[in-house]
Design an enzyme around this catalytic site. Sequence first.
Site, PDB file in Angstrom:
ATOM      1  CG  HIS A 296       5.484  -9.098   5.569  1.00  0.00           C
ATOM      2  ND1 HIS A 296       5.172  -9.142   6.919  1.00  0.00           N
ATOM      3  CD2 HIS A 296       6.181  -7.955   5.382  1.00  0.00           C
ATOM      4  CE1 HIS A 296       5.645  -8.056   7.507  1.00  0.00           C
ATOM      5  NE2 HIS A 296       6.275  -7.322   6.603  1.00  0.00           N
TER       6      HIS A 296
ATOM      7  CB  ILE B 299      -0.957  -0.032   1.223  1.00  0.00           C
ATOM      8  CG1 ILE B 299      -2.198   0.805   0.977  1.00  0.00           C
ATOM      9  CG2 ILE B 299      -0.265   0.346   2.505  1.00  0.00           C
ATOM     10  CD1 ILE B 299      -3.322   0.524   1.972  1.00  0.00           C
TER      11      ILE B 299
END
Length: 113
Positions: free
Chosen positions: A99, A30
């Site tokens: 991640h 994002i």
Amino acid sequence: MDCIFCKIINGEIPSKKIYEDDMVYAFYDINPEAPVHFLVIPKKHIKSANYINNENSKYISHIFEIINKLASELNIDKAGYRVVNNCGVDGGQTVEHLHFHVLGGRELKWPPG
Ligand code: AMP
Ligand code: ZN
């Protein structure tokens, strides 16, 4: 479980998905730090690199197979790219679901700050 990446996997939080299979989910960050910046996460909730073990490491090898497939599809494989895992407080980890960042599309500096 109150984990934003688990919510992205199950669709409760929207994301710009790039790829998904039964083990991994990949989506654009994002807040991109490079022209190409996406995250690849295991569908199993693993808190950080500290929690990779013999039982769940198949997710990690699969993630790396998907990383080079997506790097090729997004045309950053030949120029090169960086795979980053931030682990824990000193590592700068802000989301406690393992991640791997994949950054490319520009020359990246080294070392990181
Ligand atoms: P880290 O600091 O390594 O834990 O990285 C977490 C990353 O997740 C950051 O680069 C954030 O920009 C990214 N991020 C946080 N929330 C979202 C979201 N809802 N969708 C996509 N990326 C996100
Ligand atoms: Zn999670």
